[in-house]
Motif scaffolding. Structure first.
Motif, PDB file in Angstrom:
ATOM      1  N   VAL A 226     -20.969  -3.130  31.135  1.00 28.02           N
ATOM      2  CA  VAL A 226     -20.552  -4.445  30.979  1.00 28.02           C
ATOM      3  C   VAL A 226     -21.775  -5.290  30.172  1.00 28.02           C
ATOM      4  CG1 VAL A 226     -20.252  -6.699  32.048  1.00 28.02           C
ATOM      5  CG2 VAL A 226     -19.100  -4.914  32.652  1.00 28.02           C
ATOM      6  N   ALA A 227     -23.133  -5.085  30.569  1.00 28.89           N
ATOM      7  CA  ALA A 227     -24.202  -5.546  29.877  1.00 28.89           C
ATOM      8  C   ALA A 227     -24.372  -5.319  28.244  1.00 28.89           C
ATOM      9  CB  ALA A 227     -25.470  -5.246  30.730  1.00 28.89           C
ATOM     10  N   VAL A 228     -24.046  -3.961  28.082  1.00 29.92           N
ATOM     11  CA  VAL A 228     -24.215  -3.486  26.717  1.00 29.92           C
ATOM     12  C   VAL A 228     -22.930  -4.237  25.980  1.00 29.92           C
ATOM     13  CG1 VAL A 228     -23.827  -1.615  25.108  1.00 29.92           C
ATOM     14  CG2 VAL A 228     -25.291  -1.370  27.198  1.00 29.92           C
ATOM     15  N   GLN A 229     -21.788  -4.228  26.615  1.00 25.63           N
ATOM     16  CA  GLN A 229     -20.658  -4.960  25.731  1.00 25.63           C
ATOM     17  C   GLN A 229     -20.998  -6.426  25.319  1.00 25.63           C
ATOM     18  OE1 GLN A 229     -17.191  -6.884  27.598  1.00 25.63           O
ATOM     19  NE2 GLN A 229     -16.089  -5.093  26.790  1.00 25.63           N
ATOM     20  N   ARG A 230     -21.721  -6.960  26.303  1.00 23.54           N
ATOM     21  CA  ARG A 230     -21.959  -8.747  26.036  1.00 23.54           C
ATOM     22  C   ARG A 230     -23.365  -8.719  25.295  1.00 23.54           C
ATOM     23  NH1 ARG A 230     -18.509 -11.179  29.821  1.00 23.54           N
ATOM     24  NH2 ARG A 230     -16.630 -10.015  29.403  1.00 23.54           N
ATOM     25  N   VAL A 231     -24.419  -7.981  25.526  1.00 21.51           N
ATOM     26  CA  VAL A 231     -25.555  -8.040  24.804  1.00 21.51           C
ATOM     27  C   VAL A 231     -25.512  -7.733  23.455  1.00 21.51           C
ATOM     28  CG1 VAL A 231     -28.001  -7.410  24.840  1.00 21.51           C
ATOM     29  CG2 VAL A 231     -26.826  -8.193  27.119  1.00 21.51           C
TER      30      VAL A 231
ATOM     31  N   TRP B 198     -14.032   1.607  31.944  1.00 16.87           N
ATOM     32  CA  TRP B 198     -15.221   1.343  32.781  1.00 16.87           C
ATOM     33  C   TRP B 198     -15.423   2.679  33.703  1.00 16.87           C
ATOM     34  CZ3 TRP B 198     -17.439  -2.415  30.494  1.00 16.87           C
ATOM     35  CH2 TRP B 198     -16.576  -3.433  29.921  1.00 16.87           C
ATOM     36  N   ARG B 199     -16.801   2.799  33.926  1.00 20.47           N
ATOM     37  CA  ARG B 199     -17.053   4.078  34.818  1.00 20.47           C
ATOM     38  C   ARG B 199     -16.841   3.624  36.272  1.00 20.47           C
ATOM     39  NH1 ARG B 199     -22.845   6.624  32.482  1.00 20.47           N
ATOM     40  NH2 ARG B 199     -21.848   7.214  30.333  1.00 20.47           N
ATOM     41  N   SER B 200     -16.725   2.396  36.677  1.00 20.12           N
ATOM     42  CA  SER B 200     -16.353   2.051  38.042  1.00 20.12           C
ATOM     43  C   SER B 200     -15.928   1.090  38.283  1.00 20.12           C
ATOM     44  CB  SER B 200     -17.716   1.986  38.944  1.00 20.12           C
ATOM     45  OG  SER B 200     -18.440   1.054  38.487  1.00 20.12           O
ATOM     46  N   ARG B 201     -15.100   0.689  39.252  1.00 16.93           N
ATOM     47  CA  ARG B 201     -14.336  -0.499  39.589  1.00 16.93           C
ATOM     48  C   ARG B 201     -15.334  -1.668  39.972  1.00 16.93           C
ATOM     49  NH1 ARG B 201     -14.080  -3.013  44.000  1.00 16.93           N
ATOM     50  NH2 ARG B 201     -11.783  -3.329  44.084  1.00 16.93           N
ATOM     51  N   ALA B 202     -16.693  -1.475  40.066  1.00 11.99           N
ATOM     52  CA  ALA B 202     -17.534  -2.453  40.155  1.00 11.99           C
ATOM     53  C   ALA B 202     -17.906  -3.343  38.872  1.00 11.99           C
ATOM     54  CB  ALA B 202     -19.210  -1.893  40.520  1.00 11.99           C
ATOM     55  N   ALA B 203     -17.423  -2.595  37.700  1.00  9.42           N
ATOM     56  CA  ALA B 203     -17.568  -3.332  36.701  1.00  9.42           C
ATOM     57  C   ALA B 203     -17.061  -4.574  36.592  1.00  9.42           C
ATOM     58  CB  ALA B 203     -17.095  -2.427  35.172  1.00  9.42           C
ATOM     59  N   TYR B 204     -15.872  -4.676  37.256  1.00 12.44           N
ATOM     60  CA  TYR B 204     -14.987  -6.076  37.209  1.00 12.44           C
ATOM     61  C   TYR B 204     -15.703  -7.000  38.137  1.00 12.44           C
ATOM     62  CZ  TYR B 204     -11.160  -3.165  35.181  1.00 12.44           C
ATOM     63  OH  TYR B 204     -10.625  -2.458  34.313  1.00 12.44           O
ATOM     64  N   LYS B 205     -16.358  -6.738  39.008  1.00 13.81           N
ATOM     65  CA  LYS B 205     -17.282  -7.716  39.805  1.00 13.81           C
ATOM     66  C   LYS B 205     -18.384  -8.530  38.701  1.00 13.81           C
ATOM     67  CE  LYS B 205     -17.311  -4.586  43.802  1.00 13.81           C
ATOM     68  NZ  LYS B 205     -18.274  -4.022  44.809  1.00 13.81           N
ATOM     69  N   LEU B 206     -18.914  -7.524  37.745  1.00 18.34           N
ATOM     70  CA  LEU B 206     -19.825  -8.056  37.063  1.00 18.34           C
ATOM     71  C   LEU B 206     -19.147  -8.965  35.924  1.00 18.34           C
ATOM     72  CD1 LEU B 206     -22.829  -8.916  36.060  1.00 18.34           C
ATOM     73  CD2 LEU B 206     -22.802  -6.656  34.729  1.00 18.34           C
ATOM     74  N   LEU B 207     -17.851  -8.477  35.373  1.00 13.26           N
ATOM     75  CA  LEU B 207     -17.141  -9.198  34.413  1.00 13.26           C
ATOM     76  C   LEU B 207     -16.612 -10.656  35.067  1.00 13.26           C
ATOM     77  CD1 LEU B 207     -14.974  -6.518  33.186  1.00 13.26           C
ATOM     78  CD2 LEU B 207     -16.633  -7.918  31.743  1.00 13.26           C
ATOM     79  N   GLN B 208     -16.225 -10.805  36.264  1.00 13.04           N
ATOM     80  CA  GLN B 208     -15.860 -11.962  36.877  1.00 13.04           C
ATOM     81  C   GLN B 208     -17.143 -12.883  37.249  1.00 13.04           C
ATOM     82  OE1 GLN B 208     -13.778 -10.022  40.450  1.00 13.04           O
ATOM     83  NE2 GLN B 208     -12.105  -9.370  38.817  1.00 13.04           N
ATOM     84  N   LEU B 209     -18.214 -12.239  37.652  1.00  9.75           N
ATOM     85  CA  LEU B 209     -19.471 -13.083  37.805  1.00  9.75           C
ATOM     86  C   LEU B 209     -19.801 -13.626  36.526  1.00  9.75           C
ATOM     87  CD1 LEU B 209     -21.451 -10.791  40.302  1.00  9.75           C
ATOM     88  CD2 LEU B 209     -20.526 -13.166  40.861  1.00  9.75           C
TER      89      LEU B 209
END
Length: 232
Positions: A87-92, A50-61
């Protein structure tokens, strides 16, 4: 391609890293660097791609609220450096489903396969129309991790990020399809109450959330608004 790791608590470290203050580095910079080196989510992001630690915030949300689904149209405001867009690309899965993911930031962001990355200030008057053209139709989810540079004064910082959140909400009302969702970042400090009432009128459910990946000493929180009622 985006990472395929599932969300979860990152593996801990056995030893913490201490950083000595260099001649060219301030004490505050040293503390920041030390925190980065000892942050398990920073290490996990490097490990998982992931490009930033913030990815985990969206993953958890997303794990809690089921925000992202294949085939959706998604907007990521304040996208740089691209963790939430990944994250959005992975899920969409746009390539497979025909979904669309659009990321926007005034900072240059390296391309992300499967997403349209726009370099433009969201406060630019042309930004809404540019985003609408990129989406090609009503959005299912508007994400905003935007934050103005902090000045160190809690109330001022809370008001500045509230202004961005209100602008993002106004855009979300224009582009969301009925049933869509809106997620925005705020700082705790009382100012968030001004946004809650209009959100409650526009959505069937409005929740406060603080993902585990948010630092414990941070005042940030996220508002998750689900079930857009649609424009009148």
């Amino acid at each position: 391609m985006p990472p395929t790791k599932k969300p979860g608590a990152p593996r801990g470290r056995d030893l913490s890293v201490r950083v000595k203050t260099a001649r060219q580095r301030s004490h505050a910079s040293t503390l920041w660097l030390e925190r980065q080196l000892n942050d398990p989510y920073v290490a996990a992001a490097k490990r998982d791609g992931w490009r930033s630690r913030a990815a985990y915030k969206l993953l958890q949300l997303d794990e809690k609220y089921r925000l992202l689904k294949p085939g959706m149209r998604v907007v990521d405001l304040g996208a740089a450096p691209g963790g939430w867009t990944q994250v959005a690309v992975q899920r969409v899965r746009p390539a497979e489903t025909g979904g669309i993911v659009v990321g926007l930031d005034y900072l240059e962001t390296a391309p992300i396969e499967g997403a349209q990355m726009l370099m433009l200030d969201f406060l630019d008057p042309t930004a809404p129309d540019v985003l609408k053209a990129a989406l090609g139709g009503p959005a299912n989810l508007v994400l905003s991790d935007m934050a103005a540079p902090t000045v160190g004064h809690r109330q001022t910082d809370a008001l500045r990020i509230l202004s961005l959140a209100e602008t993002a909400f106004a855009f979300a009302e224009e582009v969301l399809a009925p049933g869509g969702a809106f997620v925005t970042k705020l700082f705790q400090g009382g100012a968030e109450k001004e946004l809650l009432e209009p959100l409650k009128r526009a959505f069937t459910s409005v929740k406060h959330a603080k993902p585990a990946a948010s630092r414990s000493d941070s005042s940030e929180l996220y508002i998750v608004a689900l079930g857009f009622r649609g424009t009148k």
